[in-house]
Motif scaffolding. Sequence first.
Motif, PDB file in Angstrom:
ATOM      1  N   UNK A  18       0.814  -1.221   0.000  1.00 28.17           N
ATOM      2  CA  UNK A  18       0.000   0.000   0.000  1.00 28.17           C
ATOM      3  C   UNK A  18       0.847   1.270   0.000  1.00 28.17           C
ATOM      4  N   UNK A  19       1.856   1.353   0.831  1.00 27.21           N
ATOM      5  CA  UNK A  19       2.641   2.583   0.902  1.00 27.21           C
ATOM      6  C   UNK A  19       3.399   2.850  -0.395  1.00 27.21           C
ATOM      7  N   UNK A  20       3.871   1.781  -1.044  1.00 28.14           N
ATOM      8  CA  UNK A  20       4.529   1.961  -2.345  1.00 28.14           C
ATOM      9  C   UNK A  20       3.529   2.469  -3.381  1.00 28.14           C
ATOM     10  N   UNK A  21       2.318   1.927  -3.353  1.00 27.03           N
ATOM     11  CA  UNK A  21       1.286   2.410  -4.272  1.00 27.03           C
ATOM     12  C   UNK A  21       0.993   3.885  -4.006  1.00 27.03           C
ATOM     13  N   UNK A  22       0.878   4.261  -2.765  1.00 29.12           N
ATOM     14  CA  UNK A  22       0.625   5.667  -2.434  1.00 29.12           C
ATOM     15  C   UNK A  22       1.744   6.573  -2.933  1.00 29.12           C
ATOM     16  N   UNK A  80       2.892   0.839 -15.573  1.00 23.97           N
ATOM     17  CA  UNK A  80       4.093   0.002 -15.666  1.00 23.97           C
ATOM     18  C   UNK A  80       4.804  -0.070 -14.312  1.00 23.97           C
ATOM     19  N   UNK A  81       4.856   1.041 -13.599  1.00 29.00           N
ATOM     20  CA  UNK A  81       5.565   1.098 -12.322  1.00 29.00           C
ATOM     21  C   UNK A  81       4.887   0.278 -11.226  1.00 29.00           C
ATOM     22  N   UNK A  82       3.562   0.164 -11.267  1.00 28.27           N
ATOM     23  CA  UNK A  82       2.830  -0.521 -10.193  1.00 28.27           C
ATOM     24  C   UNK A  82       2.380  -1.929 -10.586  1.00 28.27           C
ATOM     25  N   UNK A  83       2.799  -2.390 -11.727  1.00 26.07           N
ATOM     26  CA  UNK A  83       2.342  -3.688 -12.234  1.00 26.07           C
ATOM     27  C   UNK A  83       2.596  -4.834 -11.256  1.00 26.07           C
ATOM     28  N   UNK A  84       3.636  -4.761 -10.458  1.00 28.27           N
ATOM     29  CA  UNK A  84       3.962  -5.845  -9.537  1.00 28.27           C
ATOM     30  C   UNK A  84       3.296  -5.747  -8.177  1.00 28.27           C
ATOM     31  N   UNK A  85       2.534  -4.691  -7.917  1.00 33.13           N
ATOM     32  CA  UNK A  85       1.886  -4.522  -6.618  1.00 33.13           C
ATOM     33  C   UNK A  85       0.570  -5.298  -6.596  1.00 33.13           C
ATOM     34  N   UNK A  86       0.226  -5.820  -5.422  1.00 36.76           N
ATOM     35  CA  UNK A  86      -0.925  -6.709  -5.306  1.00 36.76           C
ATOM     36  C   UNK A  86      -2.166  -5.975  -4.821  1.00 36.76           C
ATOM     37  N   UNK A  87      -3.114  -5.782  -5.739  1.00 35.08           N
ATOM     38  CA  UNK A  87      -4.410  -5.218  -5.361  1.00 35.08           C
ATOM     39  C   UNK A  87      -5.315  -6.376  -4.974  1.00 35.08           C
ATOM     40  N   UNK A  88      -5.950  -6.259  -3.812  1.00 32.90           N
ATOM     41  CA  UNK A  88      -6.786  -7.343  -3.302  1.00 32.90           C
ATOM     42  C   UNK A  88      -8.270  -7.004  -3.309  1.00 32.90           C
ATOM     43  N   UNK A  89      -8.612  -5.781  -3.675  1.00 34.92           N
ATOM     44  CA  UNK A  89     -10.013  -5.401  -3.758  1.00 34.92           C
ATOM     45  C   UNK A  89     -10.149  -4.016  -4.345  1.00 34.92           C
TER      46      UNK A  89
END
Length: 104
Positions: A18-22, A80-89
């Motif tokens: 989450x913090x990386x996404x923010x 492209x930058x957030x492609x590896x982050x896991x969205x769960x909902x």
Amino acid sequence: MAEEVIVAGWMDYDPKDRDRMLEHLVVLGHLTRQEEPGCLDYAMTADPGSEQRIRVYERWASEQALDEHFTTQHIKDFRAAVAGLTRVGVSLRAYTVASSRAMR
């Protein structure tokens, strides 16, 4: 005059992401507000009651402005930058504004 569009809702990410996404959303928000005249407001914030939730609020001058947003280079770079982050909902809705008034 075109009707404004508001996008509102939330996105949940794995708490470790989450913090990386923010961080990425801060950059995206800055570029969106700076480079897109149809963007009237753009805010993604951490929900203080959840370690995974990000609250979403966007305000656009028109549906066309929102559609054009998704074709910008900064959106492509962001995705492209957030492609590896896991969205769960996710729960996002677009609302067409028929009228508005100032609040006191």
